[in-house]
Structure formats: C-alpha cells, structure tokens
Design a protein around this motif. Structure first.
Motif, PDB file in Angstrom:
ATOM      1  N   HIS A  23       0.809  -1.222   0.000  1.00  0.00           N
ATOM      2  CA  HIS A  23       0.000   0.000   0.000  1.00  0.00           C
ATOM      3  C   HIS A  23       0.844   1.275   0.000  1.00  0.00           C
ATOM      4  N   LEU A  24       2.168   1.125  -0.029  1.00  0.00           N
ATOM      5  CA  LEU A  24       3.046   2.287   0.050  1.00  0.00           C
ATOM      6  C   LEU A  24       3.570   2.694  -1.320  1.00  0.00           C
ATOM      7  N   ASP A  25       3.759   3.974  -1.486  1.00  0.00           N
ATOM      8  CA  ASP A  25       4.427   4.511  -2.659  1.00  0.00           C
ATOM      9  C   ASP A  25       5.741   5.133  -2.193  1.00  0.00           C
ATOM     10  N   ALA A  26       6.760   5.031  -3.013  1.00  0.00           N
ATOM     11  CA  ALA A  26       8.048   5.623  -2.670  1.00  0.00           C
ATOM     12  C   ALA A  26       7.899   7.128  -2.533  1.00  0.00           C
ATOM     13  N   GLU A  27       8.463   7.677  -1.471  1.00  0.00           N
ATOM     14  CA  GLU A  27       8.407   9.123  -1.245  1.00  0.00           C
ATOM     15  C   GLU A  27       9.539   9.836  -1.974  1.00  0.00           C
ATOM     16  N   SER A  28      10.661   9.153  -2.169  1.00  0.00           N
ATOM     17  CA  SER A  28      11.799   9.768  -2.853  1.00  0.00           C
ATOM     18  C   SER A  28      12.773   8.680  -3.266  1.00  0.00           C
ATOM     19  N   ASN A  29      13.726   9.059  -4.090  1.00  0.00           N
ATOM     20  CA  ASN A  29      14.804   8.161  -4.488  1.00  0.00           C
ATOM     21  C   ASN A  29      16.024   8.499  -3.659  1.00  0.00           C
ATOM     22  N   LEU A  30      16.828   7.504  -3.383  1.00  0.00           N
ATOM     23  CA  LEU A  30      18.005   7.675  -2.551  1.00  0.00           C
ATOM     24  C   LEU A  30      19.212   7.119  -3.306  1.00  0.00           C
ATOM     25  N   VAL A  31      20.223   7.937  -3.483  1.00  0.00           N
ATOM     26  CA  VAL A  31      21.445   7.501  -4.146  1.00  0.00           C
ATOM     27  C   VAL A  31      22.508   7.326  -3.072  1.00  0.00           C
ATOM     28  N   VAL A  32      23.007   6.098  -2.943  1.00  0.00           N
ATOM     29  CA  VAL A  32      23.997   5.792  -1.909  1.00  0.00           C
ATOM     30  C   VAL A  32      25.140   5.006  -2.528  1.00  0.00           C
ATOM     31  N   PRO A  33      26.283   4.966  -1.854  1.00  0.00           N
ATOM     32  CA  PRO A  33      27.373   4.126  -2.354  1.00  0.00           C
ATOM     33  C   PRO A  33      26.901   2.674  -2.454  1.00  0.00           C
ATOM     34  N   PRO A  34      27.521   1.874  -3.297  1.00  0.00           N
ATOM     35  CA  PRO A  34      27.088   0.486  -3.467  1.00  0.00           C
ATOM     36  C   PRO A  34      27.078  -0.280  -2.145  1.00  0.00           C
ATOM     37  N   VAL A  35      25.957  -0.917  -1.855  1.00  0.00           N
ATOM     38  CA  VAL A  35      25.832  -1.746  -0.656  1.00  0.00           C
ATOM     39  C   VAL A  35      25.229  -3.093  -0.999  1.00  0.00           C
ATOM     40  N   GLY A  36      25.184  -3.438  -2.252  1.00  0.00           N
ATOM     41  CA  GLY A  36      24.540  -4.675  -2.666  1.00  0.00           C
ATOM     42  C   GLY A  36      23.111  -4.404  -3.053  1.00  0.00           C
ATOM     43  N   ALA A  37      22.480  -5.399  -3.582  1.00  0.00           N
ATOM     44  CA  ALA A  37      21.099  -5.252  -4.038  1.00  0.00           C
ATOM     45  C   ALA A  37      20.173  -5.000  -2.850  1.00  0.00           C
ATOM     46  N   CYS A  38      19.432  -3.917  -2.922  1.00  0.00           N
ATOM     47  CA  CYS A  38      18.464  -3.567  -1.881  1.00  0.00           C
ATOM     48  C   CYS A  38      17.099  -3.398  -2.522  1.00  0.00           C
ATOM     49  N   ASP A  39      16.074  -3.739  -1.774  1.00  0.00           N
ATOM     50  CA  ASP A  39      14.710  -3.578  -2.263  1.00  0.00           C
ATOM     51  C   ASP A  39      14.091  -2.265  -1.822  1.00  0.00           C
ATOM     52  N   LEU A  40      14.483  -1.780  -0.658  1.00  0.00           N
ATOM     53  CA  LEU A  40      13.912  -0.547  -0.157  1.00  0.00           C
ATOM     54  C   LEU A  40      14.760   0.039   0.952  1.00  0.00           C
ATOM     55  N   ALA A  41      14.521   1.305   1.217  1.00  0.00           N
ATOM     56  CA  ALA A  41      15.179   2.010   2.317  1.00  0.00           C
ATOM     57  C   ALA A  41      14.091   2.658   3.150  1.00  0.00           C
ATOM     58  N   MET A  42      14.197   2.496   4.452  1.00  0.00           N
ATOM     59  CA  MET A  42      13.210   3.070   5.353  1.00  0.00           C
ATOM     60  C   MET A  42      13.928   3.636   6.567  1.00  0.00           C
ATOM     61  N   CYS A  43      13.265   4.542   7.255  1.00  0.00           N
ATOM     62  CA  CYS A  43      13.821   5.154   8.451  1.00  0.00           C
ATOM     63  C   CYS A  43      13.468   4.307   9.673  1.00  0.00           C
ATOM     64  N   TYR A  44      14.428   4.110  10.552  1.00  0.00           N
ATOM     65  CA  TYR A  44      14.195   3.393  11.805  1.00  0.00           C
ATOM     66  C   TYR A  44      14.036   4.419  12.909  1.00  0.00           C
ATOM     67  N   THR A  45      12.888   4.422  13.564  1.00  0.00           N
ATOM     68  CA  THR A  45      12.651   5.374  14.645  1.00  0.00           C
ATOM     69  C   THR A  45      12.553   4.696  16.012  1.00  0.00           C
ATOM     70  N   GLY A  46      12.749   3.368  16.035  1.00  0.00           N
ATOM     71  CA  GLY A  46      12.691   2.649  17.297  1.00  0.00           C
ATOM     72  C   GLY A  46      13.902   2.920  18.165  1.00  0.00           C
ATOM     73  N   ARG A  47      13.904   2.344  19.349  1.00  0.00           N
ATOM     74  CA  ARG A  47      15.007   2.537  20.287  1.00  0.00           C
ATOM     75  C   ARG A  47      15.634   1.214  20.739  1.00  0.00           C
ATOM     76  N   ALA A  48      15.022   0.093  20.387  1.00  0.00           N
ATOM     77  CA  ALA A  48      15.495  -1.205  20.878  1.00  0.00           C
ATOM     78  C   ALA A  48      16.895  -1.560  20.406  1.00  0.00           C
ATOM     79  N   MET A  49      17.325  -1.030  19.268  1.00  0.00           N
ATOM     80  CA  MET A  49      18.640  -1.379  18.735  1.00  0.00           C
ATOM     81  C   MET A  49      19.762  -0.515  19.303  1.00  0.00           C
ATOM     82  N   GLY A  50      19.423   0.442  20.150  1.00  0.00           N
ATOM     83  CA  GLY A  50      20.442   1.248  20.827  1.00  0.00           C
ATOM     84  C   GLY A  50      21.384   1.926  19.865  1.00  0.00           C
ATOM     85  N   ASN A  51      22.688   1.877  20.152  1.00  0.00           N
ATOM     86  CA  ASN A  51      23.695   2.527  19.319  1.00  0.00           C
ATOM     87  C   ASN A  51      23.997   1.771  18.030  1.00  0.00           C
ATOM     88  N   ILE A  52      23.546   0.513  17.927  1.00  0.00           N
ATOM     89  CA  ILE A  52      23.785  -0.268  16.717  1.00  0.00           C
ATOM     90  C   ILE A  52      23.013   0.326  15.540  1.00  0.00           C
TER      91      ILE A  52
END
Length: 120
Positions: free
Chosen positions: A12-41
C-alpha cells in the motif's frame, strides 16, 4: 516512513523519494528506523537499506526486520534453544528483552544490507 510501522504494509506504500547511496549490494527498499530497541547499533533516525529474503536464508548474528502475525521488529537474529524457533535480540539488552518466535510464525524477512546513520 518508519520501518517497523510501514514494512508490513508495503503493498500500500508509494516511494516518497529516491536515494542515491554508495554500493551496498542489491536492496529492495530504504526506510527510516525510529525505534530505540537497537540502541547505538541502529540509532533512531537511521536510514536502513533492506533486501527481502526467504526465512530459510536467515543467518544467525545478522540484523533483520522480521514481520510476524503479531509484531514487526528490527533485531539481531540468534538461534534459540528450541528447534524451530529463533531468538530476536535487541542492541540495547539492558532495556529490551529477547523475543523468541516460532519460525513458522514469520511472514516475511528483510536483511539489513546497509545503514545510513545520520549524525546530528
């Protein structure tokens, strides 16, 4: 959109923008993480680059977004003591407990392929 809030509803989502990043391998999507459980990682505000994988492709020790019937979470996946289960470990183990799941309850899996940590 927050990865834990939005990934269960990708159809149900549409991409909000395109993101150009250095090569990191094949990715399907990029999203923002706003949780806190992962701490500094994976601190809040980190853009997480994800690749959809089969649940049989989970490698213990890796970071994954796990989508289940009851939860969606970004955690480190570890082997559980019981066969057919996995243990999801938070980066901030002081404030967050492990989650033990039946592998059969996992609906979809996204491997973290890269992280863009925004320093403020």
């Amino acid at each position: 959109m927050d990865v834990e809030q939005g990934i269960a509803h990708l159809e149900h989502l549409d991409a909000e923008s395109n993101l150009v990043v250095p090569p990191v391998g094949a990715c399907d999507l990029a999203m923002c993480y706003t949780g806190r459980a992962m701490g500094n990682i994976v601190p809040p505000g980190t853009v997480v680059l994800l690749k959809a994988v089969d649940r049989d492709a989970i490698i213990p020790g890796g970071e994954y977004v796990i989508v289940c019937r009851k939860i969606v979470t970004l955690r480190i996946v570890r082997a559980a003591d019981e066969e057919g289960k996995v243990r999801l470990v938070a980066g901030d183990r002081e404030n967050y407990d492990d989650i033990v799941l039946n592998v059969n309850d996992i609906v979809s899996v996204y491997k973290v392929k890269g992280k863009l940590i925004i320093n403020s």
